[in-house]
Design a protein around this motif. Sequence first.
Motif, PDB file in Angstrom:
ATOM      1  N   MET A 136       0.840  -1.198   0.000  1.00 35.22           N
ATOM      2  CA  MET A 136       0.000   0.000   0.000  1.00 35.22           C
ATOM      3  C   MET A 136       0.878   1.252   0.000  1.00 35.22           C
ATOM      4  SD  MET A 136      -3.251  -0.758   2.419  1.00 35.22           S
ATOM      5  CE  MET A 136      -2.408  -0.804   3.984  1.00 35.22           C
ATOM      6  N   MET A 137       0.266   2.374  -0.332  1.00 36.26           N
ATOM      7  CA  MET A 137       1.013   3.615  -0.362  1.00 36.26           C
ATOM      8  C   MET A 137       0.982   4.276   1.016  1.00 36.26           C
ATOM      9  SD  MET A 137       0.090   5.194  -4.062  1.00 36.26           S
ATOM     10  CE  MET A 137      -1.456   5.858  -3.533  1.00 36.26           C
ATOM     11  N   GLY A 138       1.848   5.262   1.207  1.00 37.99           N
ATOM     12  CA  GLY A 138       1.992   5.935   2.499  1.00 37.99           C
ATOM     13  C   GLY A 138       0.685   6.352   3.159  1.00 37.99           C
ATOM     14  N   PRO A 139      -0.161   7.113   2.445  1.00 39.50           N
ATOM     15  CA  PRO A 139      -1.392   7.589   3.077  1.00 39.50           C
ATOM     16  C   PRO A 139      -2.269   6.440   3.595  1.00 39.50           C
ATOM     17  CG  PRO A 139      -0.983   8.786   1.057  1.00 39.50           C
ATOM     18  CD  PRO A 139       0.040   7.695   1.105  1.00 39.50           C
ATOM     19  N   SER A 140      -2.353   5.332   2.852  1.00 43.14           N
ATOM     20  CA  SER A 140      -3.184   4.203   3.311  1.00 43.14           C
ATOM     21  C   SER A 140      -2.579   3.564   4.554  1.00 43.14           C
ATOM     22  CB  SER A 140      -3.305   3.146   2.217  1.00 43.14           C
ATOM     23  OG  SER A 140      -3.524   3.743   0.979  1.00 43.14           O
ATOM     24  N   HIS A 141      -1.245   3.443   4.567  1.00 42.95           N
ATOM     25  CA  HIS A 141      -0.587   2.877   5.744  1.00 42.95           C
ATOM     26  C   HIS A 141      -0.880   3.730   6.980  1.00 42.95           C
ATOM     27  CE1 HIS A 141       1.596  -0.482   4.144  1.00 42.95           C
ATOM     28  NE2 HIS A 141       2.223   0.230   3.234  1.00 42.95           N
ATOM     29  N   ALA A 142      -0.690   5.040   6.849  1.00 45.39           N
ATOM     30  CA  ALA A 142      -0.892   5.944   7.987  1.00 45.39           C
ATOM     31  C   ALA A 142      -2.339   5.880   8.476  1.00 45.39           C
ATOM     32  CB  ALA A 142      -0.524   7.373   7.586  1.00 45.39           C
ATOM     33  N   LEU A 143      -3.266   5.907   7.512  1.00 38.39           N
ATOM     34  CA  LEU A 143      -4.690   5.877   7.849  1.00 38.39           C
ATOM     35  C   LEU A 143      -5.060   4.567   8.545  1.00 38.39           C
ATOM     36  CD1 LEU A 143      -6.944   7.880   7.444  1.00 38.39           C
ATOM     37  CD2 LEU A 143      -7.493   6.783   5.267  1.00 38.39           C
ATOM     38  N   SER A 144      -4.510   3.455   8.069  1.00 44.61           N
ATOM     39  CA  SER A 144      -4.827   2.170   8.690  1.00 44.61           C
ATOM     40  C   SER A 144      -4.282   2.130  10.112  1.00 44.61           C
ATOM     41  CB  SER A 144      -4.274   1.009   7.854  1.00 44.61           C
ATOM     42  OG  SER A 144      -2.866   1.023   7.832  1.00 44.61           O
ATOM     43  N   GLY A 145      -3.086   2.691  10.328  1.00 44.60           N
ATOM     44  CA  GLY A 145      -2.515   2.731  11.674  1.00 44.60           C
ATOM     45  C   GLY A 145      -3.401   3.521  12.625  1.00 44.60           C
ATOM     46  N   ALA A 146      -3.816   4.711  12.186  1.00 44.91           N
ATOM     47  CA  ALA A 146      -4.665   5.555  13.033  1.00 44.91           C
ATOM     48  C   ALA A 146      -5.982   4.856  13.344  1.00 44.91           C
ATOM     49  CB  ALA A 146      -4.921   6.898  12.347  1.00 44.91           C
ATOM     50  N   SER A 147      -6.589   4.243  12.333  1.00 44.75           N
ATOM     51  CA  SER A 147      -7.916   3.663  12.559  1.00 44.75           C
ATOM     52  C   SER A 147      -7.832   2.421  13.433  1.00 44.75           C
ATOM     53  CB  SER A 147      -8.626   3.387  11.228  1.00 44.75           C
ATOM     54  OG  SER A 147      -8.288   2.137  10.713  1.00 44.75           O
ATOM     55  N   GLY A 185      13.881  10.744  -4.548  1.00 39.86           N
ATOM     56  CA  GLY A 185      13.471   9.364  -4.326  1.00 39.86           C
ATOM     57  C   GLY A 185      13.113   9.077  -2.885  1.00 39.86           C
ATOM     58  N   GLY A 186      13.067   7.792  -2.532  1.00 45.44           N
ATOM     59  CA  GLY A 186      12.666   7.396  -1.185  1.00 45.44           C
ATOM     60  C   GLY A 186      11.162   7.290  -1.081  1.00 45.44           C
ATOM     61  N   ALA A 187      10.684   6.575  -0.051  1.00 46.80           N
ATOM     62  CA  ALA A 187       9.254   6.447   0.160  1.00 46.80           C
ATOM     63  C   ALA A 187       8.724   7.744   0.777  1.00 46.80           C
ATOM     64  CB  ALA A 187       8.976   5.268   1.083  1.00 46.80           C
ATOM     65  N   THR A 188       7.391   7.848   0.860  1.00 46.31           N
ATOM     66  CA  THR A 188       6.743   8.996   1.503  1.00 46.31           C
ATOM     67  C   THR A 188       7.451   9.341   2.802  1.00 46.31           C
ATOM     68  OG1 THR A 188       4.652   8.148   0.681  1.00 46.31           O
ATOM     69  CG2 THR A 188       4.536   9.799   2.407  1.00 46.31           C
ATOM     70  N   VAL A 189       7.653   8.300   3.602  1.00 43.57           N
ATOM     71  CA  VAL A 189       8.183   8.462   4.940  1.00 43.57           C
ATOM     72  C   VAL A 189       9.602   9.013   4.916  1.00 43.57           C
ATOM     73  CG1 VAL A 189       8.767   6.013   4.871  1.00 43.57           C
ATOM     74  CG2 VAL A 189       8.758   7.168   7.033  1.00 43.57           C
ATOM     75  N   ALA A 190      10.382   8.634   3.920  1.00 46.76           N
ATOM     76  CA  ALA A 190      11.784   9.039   3.870  1.00 46.76           C
ATOM     77  C   ALA A 190      11.937  10.519   3.562  1.00 46.76           C
ATOM     78  CB  ALA A 190      12.537   8.206   2.838  1.00 46.76           C
ATOM     79  N   ARG A 191      10.864  11.149   3.079  1.00 49.53           N
ATOM     80  CA  ARG A 191      10.963  12.554   2.695  1.00 49.53           C
ATOM     81  C   ARG A 191      10.426  13.483   3.773  1.00 49.53           C
ATOM     82  NH1 ARG A 191      12.716  13.013  -2.139  1.00 49.53           N
ATOM     83  NH2 ARG A 191      12.124  15.197  -2.167  1.00 49.53           N
ATOM     84  N   THR A 192       9.982  12.913   4.883  1.00 50.27           N
ATOM     85  CA  THR A 192       9.350  13.697   5.942  1.00 50.27           C
ATOM     86  C   THR A 192      10.188  14.873   6.401  1.00 50.27           C
ATOM     87  OG1 THR A 192       8.334  11.670   6.736  1.00 50.27           O
ATOM     88  CG2 THR A 192       8.267  13.575   8.203  1.00 50.27           C
ATOM     89  N   PHE A 193      11.440  14.589   6.774  1.00 57.01           N
ATOM     90  CA  PHE A 193      12.305  15.644   7.288  1.00 57.01           C
ATOM     91  C   PHE A 193      13.389  15.974   6.254  1.00 57.01           C
ATOM     92  CE2 PHE A 193      10.674  13.344  11.040  1.00 57.01           C
ATOM     93  CZ  PHE A 193       9.921  14.369  11.594  1.00 57.01           C
ATOM     94  N   GLY A 194      12.957  16.028   4.991  1.00 59.31           N
ATOM     95  CA  GLY A 194      13.866  16.403   3.931  1.00 59.31           C
ATOM     96  C   GLY A 194      15.049  15.460   3.811  1.00 59.31           C
ATOM     97  N   VAL A 195      16.212  16.052   3.558  1.00 61.04           N
ATOM     98  CA  VAL A 195      17.392  15.257   3.260  1.00 61.04           C
ATOM     99  C   VAL A 195      17.859  14.464   4.499  1.00 61.04           C
ATOM    100  CG1 VAL A 195      19.186  16.946   3.764  1.00 61.04           C
ATOM    101  CG2 VAL A 195      19.490  15.349   1.855  1.00 61.04           C
TER     102      VAL A 195
END
Length: 273
Positions: A1-12, A61-71
């Motif tokens: 799954m993509m980042g947003p679905s993972h995050a949403l599933s965790g919260a729910s 590059g990198g996954a959604t999560v890898a770009r959170t705090f930039g480089v």
Amino acid sequence: MMGPSHALSGASVWLAGSWALDHFAGYGQSPLAVAVGATVCAGGALLPDLDLSGKVTRNQGGATVARTFGVFSLFVAEVVEKVSLGVYTATKLSRDPRRTNGHRTFTHTLPFAGLVGWGTTTLCASYGKWAVVAIVFLMAGLALRGLFDEWAERAGWLIVTLASGAIAWFTAANLPGDRGYPMLGMAVGVGCVVHLLGDMITKNGVPILWPIPIGRRMWRMVGVPNGMAVRVGGKTETLVLRSLFTLVAVLAVAGMFAPHVLRNLDLEKWAGG
Ligand SMILES: [Zn+2]
């Protein structure tokens, strides 16, 4: 799954679990404690994909999560990917294929989920509020990045970092410090496990049985049969699953903090009962 679905599933999952604890075991939590748990669980549900490295030098590059705090997080992803590959290579058996990339290896195992859960609990127990602030800061960043991906993309990592800082500061100022934070490690660990389940319904599966050797393989990818697998980023994921996660989250929050709203809706009649 993509980042947003993972995050949403965790919260729910966290919200549904909190509702169940409250409803069946009488373990009530303050709205802030529930919100912090859901945020940390949403962030934790993105953590395993920190093994998807990009190009640090070109900031790409990198996954959604890898770009959170930039480089910075991109660099962490690079390290996590290499370490995961190291664990893979060191423990692979004769039938495990040779790999040159660590994605979906060590961070996609139950021992990893247990390790980060235990690590988080230990940090909170040893350093108290300061550890909590740091963990909430990191996890809130991941959660924001995951849950509000379009906003985060437009706003950029600096704004996301500042917003996470604000959430951590607010939490530190309001969460009582005397009871300890037993739920935080739990939330990170549960988030990781939810991530694994999410990846298991997509085509490639995850090495969920590691480190149990079966048939001279230690890294067997386990998932649903290909015919049933959810296509990453397809309609089932972006429409059906995300709507389901959102519905569960909303019902759980209403069940905990506004049960009269649910009673007024008369859900039984609505469900055709
Ligand atoms: Zn993954």
